[in-house]
Design a protein around this motif. Structure first.
Motif, PDB file in Angstrom:
ATOM      1  N   CYS A 145       0.854  -1.186   0.000  1.00  0.00           N
ATOM      2  CA  CYS A 145       0.000   0.000   0.000  1.00  0.00           C
ATOM      3  C   CYS A 145       0.893   1.240   0.000  1.00  0.00           C
ATOM      4  CB  CYS A 145      -0.899   0.007   1.230  1.00  0.00           C
ATOM      5  SG  CYS A 145      -1.941   1.485   1.306  1.00  0.00           S
TER       6      CYS A 145
ATOM      7  N   CYS B 101      -4.164   1.898  -1.397  1.00  0.00           N
ATOM      8  CA  CYS B 101      -5.055   1.529  -0.311  1.00  0.00           C
ATOM      9  C   CYS B 101      -5.399   0.047  -0.259  1.00  0.00           C
ATOM     10  CB  CYS B 101      -6.342   2.352  -0.308  1.00  0.00           C
ATOM     11  SG  CYS B 101      -7.146   2.250   1.317  1.00  0.00           S
ATOM     12  N   LEU B 102      -4.930  -0.573   0.816  1.00  0.00           N
ATOM     13  CA  LEU B 102      -5.329  -1.934   1.171  1.00  0.00           C
ATOM     14  C   LEU B 102      -6.379  -1.917   2.287  1.00  0.00           C
ATOM     15  CD1 LEU B 102      -1.931  -3.894   1.120  1.00  0.00           C
ATOM     16  CD2 LEU B 102      -3.853  -4.144  -0.450  1.00  0.00           C
TER      17      LEU B 102
END
Length: 124
Positions: free
Chosen positions: A8, A50-51
């Motif tokens: 990320c 974004c994870l």
């Protein structure tokens, strides 16, 4: 078989805005992981924005086709953490199932596992 480290690059640790803000913690961490994996055949890296593990920045996913997959988080963006992630990913790549015995885990990844996902079914 290739194991992917998905990093990320939007992760921000608490207090990030008080720093120099030239790059996110995730971007810094991604650069370190990429450097640690340079030249490896069995481990590849990729960045995503974004994870969804914001409470545990910096986050990575260790993934391989037909294997158990893992999400890890709450790392400091350091070379030791990056090297540990790459070492774990190499062990994951060598495992037929993706499961790595605890005694083989690098110290840097212990305590950072968030989730484990079973492989997707081959047939519907």
């Amino acid at each position: 078989m290739t194991t992917w480290i998905t990093i990320c690059d939007t992760c921000k640790q608490e207090g990030w805005d008080a720093g120099d803000m030239t790059e996110t913690d995730g971007e810094a961490f991604a650069s370190l992981v990429e450097a640690a994996a340079t030249g490896l055949q069995e481990v590849k890296t990729r960045r995503v924005s974004c994870l969804m593990g914001c409470a545990r920045a910096c986050n990575v996913a260790i993934q391989g086709a037909g294997k158990l997959n893992y999400t890890l988080g709450d790392f400091e963006p350091t070379t030791d953490a990056a090297s540990g992630i790459v070492a774990y990913a190499m062990a994951h790549a060598a495992s037929p199932t993706g499961q790595v015995p605890y005694r083989e885990w690098p110290q840097a990844v212990k305590g950072h596992f968030v989730t484990r996902h079973p492989p997707l079914p081959q047939d519907e």
